[in-house]
Design a protein around this motif. Structure first.
Motif, PDB file in Angstrom:
ATOM      1  N   VAL A   8       0.881  -1.181   0.000  1.00 19.35           N
ATOM      2  CA  VAL A   8       0.000   0.000   0.000  1.00 19.35           C
ATOM      3  C   VAL A   8       0.910   1.220   0.000  1.00 19.35           C
ATOM      4  O   VAL A   8       1.627   1.474   0.976  1.00 19.35           O
ATOM      5  CB  VAL A   8      -0.929   0.010   1.234  1.00 19.35           C
ATOM      6  CG1 VAL A   8      -1.814   1.254   1.227  1.00 19.35           C
ATOM      7  CG2 VAL A   8      -1.767  -1.265   1.278  1.00 19.35           C
ATOM      8  N   LEU A   9       0.908   2.001  -1.071  1.00 16.01           N
ATOM      9  CA  LEU A   9       1.948   3.011  -1.265  1.00 16.01           C
ATOM     10  C   LEU A   9       1.983   4.058  -0.164  1.00 16.01           C
ATOM     11  O   LEU A   9       3.046   4.517   0.231  1.00 16.01           O
ATOM     12  CB  LEU A   9       1.773   3.694  -2.629  1.00 16.01           C
ATOM     13  CG  LEU A   9       1.939   2.772  -3.849  1.00 16.01           C
ATOM     14  CD1 LEU A   9       1.860   3.579  -5.122  1.00 16.01           C
ATOM     15  CD2 LEU A   9       3.244   1.996  -3.792  1.00 16.01           C
ATOM     16  N   HIS A  10       0.813   4.455   0.319  1.00 13.10           N
ATOM     17  CA  HIS A  10       0.767   5.488   1.358  1.00 13.10           C
ATOM     18  C   HIS A  10       0.180   4.936   2.651  1.00 13.10           C
ATOM     19  O   HIS A  10      -0.641   5.580   3.295  1.00 13.10           O
ATOM     20  CB  HIS A  10      -0.029   6.707   0.860  1.00 13.10           C
ATOM     21  CG  HIS A  10       0.700   7.497  -0.178  1.00 13.10           C
ATOM     22  ND1 HIS A  10       0.073   8.274  -1.130  1.00 13.10           N
ATOM     23  CD2 HIS A  10       2.028   7.624  -0.439  1.00 13.10           C
ATOM     24  CE1 HIS A  10       0.974   8.831  -1.912  1.00 13.10           C
ATOM     25  NE2 HIS A  10       2.170   8.462  -1.508  1.00 13.10           N
ATOM     26  N   TYR A  11       0.648   3.779   3.033  1.00 10.72           N
ATOM     27  CA  TYR A  11       0.263   3.197   4.320  1.00 10.72           C
ATOM     28  C   TYR A  11       0.952   3.991   5.427  1.00 10.72           C
ATOM     29  O   TYR A  11       2.181   4.030   5.514  1.00 10.72           O
ATOM     30  CB  TYR A  11       0.692   1.729   4.382  1.00 10.72           C
ATOM     31  CG  TYR A  11       0.562   1.099   5.751  1.00 10.72           C
ATOM     32  CD1 TYR A  11      -0.670   0.623   6.200  1.00 10.72           C
ATOM     33  CD2 TYR A  11       1.662   0.984   6.593  1.00 10.72           C
ATOM     34  CE1 TYR A  11      -0.789   0.044   7.459  1.00 10.72           C
ATOM     35  CE2 TYR A  11       1.553   0.403   7.844  1.00 10.72           C
ATOM     36  CZ  TYR A  11       0.322  -0.068   8.272  1.00 10.72           C
ATOM     37  OH  TYR A  11       0.201  -0.639   9.528  1.00 10.72           O
ATOM     38  N   ILE A  12       0.174   4.646   6.294  1.00 11.54           N
ATOM     39  CA  ILE A  12       0.769   5.494   7.343  1.00 11.54           C
ATOM     40  C   ILE A  12       0.239   5.157   8.736  1.00 11.54           C
ATOM     41  O   ILE A  12       0.580   5.840   9.704  1.00 11.54           O
ATOM     42  CB  ILE A  12       0.533   6.995   7.052  1.00 11.54           C
ATOM     43  CG1 ILE A  12      -0.963   7.293   6.894  1.00 11.54           C
ATOM     44  CG2 ILE A  12       1.312   7.435   5.817  1.00 11.54           C
ATOM     45  CD1 ILE A  12      -1.294   8.772   6.780  1.00 11.54           C
ATOM     46  N   GLU A  13      -0.587   4.106   8.854  1.00 12.37           N
ATOM     47  CA  GLU A  13      -1.136   3.771  10.174  1.00 12.37           C
ATOM     48  C   GLU A  13      -0.068   3.238  11.124  1.00 12.37           C
ATOM     49  O   GLU A  13      -0.115   3.470  12.327  1.00 12.37           O
ATOM     50  CB  GLU A  13      -2.268   2.742  10.045  1.00 12.37           C
ATOM     51  CG  GLU A  13      -3.542   3.301   9.431  1.00 12.37           C
ATOM     52  CD  GLU A  13      -3.503   3.284   7.906  1.00 12.37           C
ATOM     53  OE1 GLU A  13      -2.468   2.857   7.341  1.00 12.37           O
ATOM     54  OE2 GLU A  13      -4.489   3.692   7.276  1.00 12.37           O
ATOM     55  N   ASN A  14       0.882   2.470  10.588  1.00 13.37           N
ATOM     56  CA  ASN A  14       1.995   1.925  11.386  1.00 13.37           C
ATOM     57  C   ASN A  14       1.480   1.240  12.658  1.00 13.37           C
ATOM     58  O   ASN A  14       1.979   1.489  13.767  1.00 13.37           O
ATOM     59  CB  ASN A  14       2.989   3.033  11.752  1.00 13.37           C
ATOM     60  CG  ASN A  14       3.507   3.775  10.529  1.00 13.37           C
ATOM     61  OD1 ASN A  14       3.436   3.277   9.414  1.00 13.37           O
ATOM     62  ND2 ASN A  14       4.016   4.972  10.728  1.00 13.37           N
ATOM     63  N   LYS A  15       0.496   0.359  12.498  1.00 12.46           N
ATOM     64  CA  LYS A  15      -0.214  -0.185  13.661  1.00 12.46           C
ATOM     65  C   LYS A  15      -0.168  -1.713  13.768  1.00 12.46           C
ATOM     66  O   LYS A  15      -0.782  -2.277  14.664  1.00 12.46           O
ATOM     67  CB  LYS A  15      -1.676   0.257  13.625  1.00 12.46           C
ATOM     68  CG  LYS A  15      -2.465  -0.290  12.443  1.00 12.46           C
ATOM     69  CD  LYS A  15      -3.907   0.232  12.448  1.00 12.46           C
ATOM     70  CE  LYS A  15      -4.698  -0.346  11.286  1.00 12.46           C
ATOM     71  NZ  LYS A  15      -6.090   0.165  11.254  1.00 12.46           N
ATOM     72  N   HIS A  16       0.572  -2.380  12.875  1.00 14.92           N
ATOM     73  CA  HIS A  16       0.552  -3.839  12.871  1.00 14.92           C
ATOM     74  C   HIS A  16       1.825  -4.436  13.469  1.00 14.92           C
ATOM     75  O   HIS A  16       2.867  -3.787  13.531  1.00 14.92           O
ATOM     76  CB  HIS A  16       0.345  -4.363  11.447  1.00 14.92           C
ATOM     77  CG  HIS A  16      -1.032  -4.127  10.928  1.00 14.92           C
ATOM     78  ND1 HIS A  16      -1.365  -3.019  10.177  1.00 14.92           N
ATOM     79  CD2 HIS A  16      -2.174  -4.848  11.059  1.00 14.92           C
ATOM     80  CE1 HIS A  16      -2.649  -3.069   9.867  1.00 14.92           C
ATOM     81  NE2 HIS A  16      -3.160  -4.162  10.389  1.00 14.92           N
ATOM     82  N   GLN A  17       1.702  -5.699  13.853  1.00 14.77           N
ATOM     83  CA  GLN A  17       2.845  -6.434  14.391  1.00 14.77           C
ATOM     84  C   GLN A  17       3.641  -7.027  13.242  1.00 14.77           C
ATOM     85  O   GLN A  17       3.079  -7.494  12.248  1.00 14.77           O
ATOM     86  CB  GLN A  17       2.343  -7.536  15.333  1.00 14.77           C
ATOM     87  CG  GLN A  17       3.358  -8.005  16.339  1.00 14.77           C
ATOM     88  CD  GLN A  17       2.740  -8.882  17.414  1.00 14.77           C
ATOM     89  OE1 GLN A  17       1.687  -9.490  17.206  1.00 14.77           O
ATOM     90  NE2 GLN A  17       3.373  -8.952  18.568  1.00 14.77           N
TER      91      GLN A  17
END
Length: 430
Positions: A244-253
């Motif tokens: 996902v080019l603009h993935y910004i959640e940074n919430k996964h393990q």
């Protein structure tokens, strides 16, 4: 400001360059940014408008720079209007810029308080014929928010309708795209801070760590080294998130066996760095991951060589597309029929590499620069090819910031940031 001051030689020269291109008998005005509210009494941390900073070095709210090279009074050829300070403000907000500091920071001798702006500006306008307004005409700009500059420009046209209106933007697009050595030095500092952060996360990354934990490690290193933080919203994307080019959640393990794509860069003294690296969560690339990674790295190296004075940005991207097509054919992600039947407007390689390879970088991550004009020496570009395979949960992007040289290949500001597979694995497994 937490960063080391930049010599006012830079801002003096920037103003000279700008004023040399102004029309006779003209005035130019530049406003600081607003402080934007969040709610209640909370605000977003202040960031200065890049153009007033570029021309003055003033990194403070409620500031106006006025340039009038042909002013009848010599002291009115460069003027700073600043927020008036007093002991009460100093107690609550800290010291503000005064006349002495303005001279140190900007090299500007004439300073007035903002309360005197309308009176003095009216005098300047009565002596001039053209007013240069500051507008944001970057090709990616798409903002609904009305800025302080927008409100000023509206007021200006309503109150001085007889003046000719000119735009500062075309001048600044060219000037800002070609960097002074002091700017290059500052950008090198930003890249050096980014390097420290990347080396830190190579030690910290392991299976089951969370993406936001790695974001915190990076921010720690940035702040420790006098950066204000990220130059742009960071991407820390593990596994399929990297596609996902603009993935910004940074919430996964981060899971054992996956890759993590980092697209992060430190800001320093308002200048940006922009780095992408992709590393294995467990410290070892699989054979398939190595195949994809090495293909991207080869494209990056060859694309970098193409960035020389005289190159046209659009033609460069066509040539990079050919490099990527060859790699995708070797990986058997494309076949000859895919290429023969491709839509010229959306070539076959775009299925796996859908974004551009390079953009200007400087005071903004996507900096000013006229893309239809040939590339020039001392412009700074990113180089950032990638391959994205959602079905395999693999996304690889590699990116450095490079300075165009008068002769030879670009100079890589990120030359010391690990990128080869062997070095990354060695550092992660020490």
């Amino acid at each position: 400001m937490r960063y080391e001051p930049i010599s006012n030689e830079l801002f003096i020269q920037n103003r000279k360059n700008f004023m040399a291109q102004m029309k006779p008998n003209s005035v130019a005005a530049f406003n600081s940014n607003d402080i934007y509210p969040i709610g209640a009494d909370s605000t977003i941390p202040f960031q200065q408008d890049r153009n007033i900073y570029y021309l003055s070095g003033v990194d403070q709210e409620d500031s106006i720079l006025v340039l009038f090279p042909d002013a009848p009074k010599p002291e009115h050829r460069e003027i700073l209007f600043l927020k008036e300070t007093n002991p009460h403000i100093a107690v609550w907000e800290g010291e503000k810029i005064d006349e002495e500091k303005a001279l140190q920071i900007a090299g500007i001798k004439t300073v007035y308080w903002l309360k005197d702006f309308h009176k003095i500006f009216h005098e300047l306008m009565s002596q001039s014929e053209t007013i240069y307004i500051n507008t944001n005409e970057h090709y990616r700009a798409a903002h609904d928010t009305e800025t302080r500059e927008d409100r000023f420009n509206k007021w200006l046209k309503e109150n001085y309708p007889a003046h000719q209106v000119a735009k500062s933007n075309p001048i600044l697009q060219r000037l800002r795209s070609v960097k002074h050595q002091l700017e290059l030095d500052t950008m090198q500092t930003a890249c050096n801070i980014t390097e420290k952060a990347f080396r830190r996360i190579l030690k910290e990354t392991k299976p089951n760590i969370w993406e936001f934990e790695l974001e915190a490690e990076i921010m720690h290193e940035f702040l420790k080294n006098r950066s204000r933080g990220f130059a742009y919203t960071p991407i820390i994307a593990s596994g399929k998130n990297a596609t996902v080019l603009h993935y910004i959640e940074n919430k996964h393990q981060c899971k054992d066996g996956d890759l993590i794509l980092f697209d992060v860069g430190a800001e320093y003294a308002n200048y940006a760095s922009d780095m992408s690296r992709t590393i294995p969560v467990n410290g070892k690339f699989t054979d398939r991951q190595k195949q994809i990674y090495n293909a991207v790295n080869r494209v990056k190296k060859e694309a970098t060589k193409m960035l020389v004075p005289g190159t046209l940005w659009a033609e460069y991207h066509v040539e990079v597309g050919k490099l990527m097509t060859s790699e995708l054919l070797d990986l058997k992600l494309l076949d000859k029929a895919d290429v023969q039947n491709e839509d010229p407007k959306w070539p076959a390689y775009k299925k796996y590499f859908m974004h551009g390879t390079s953009h200007h970088i400087g005071l903004d991550t996507h900096d000013y620069g006229l893309l239809h004009e040939p590339i020039k020496a001392n412009q700074v570009f990113t180089v950032e090819p990638g391959i994205y395979l959602p079905e395999e949960h693999i996304g690889v992007r590699l990116e450095d910031d490079v300075v165009i040289q008068e002769n030879g290949e670009p100079f890589n500001l990120m030359r010391n940031i690990p990128i080869e597979i062997e070095e990354i694995e060695d550092l992660m497994n020490q």
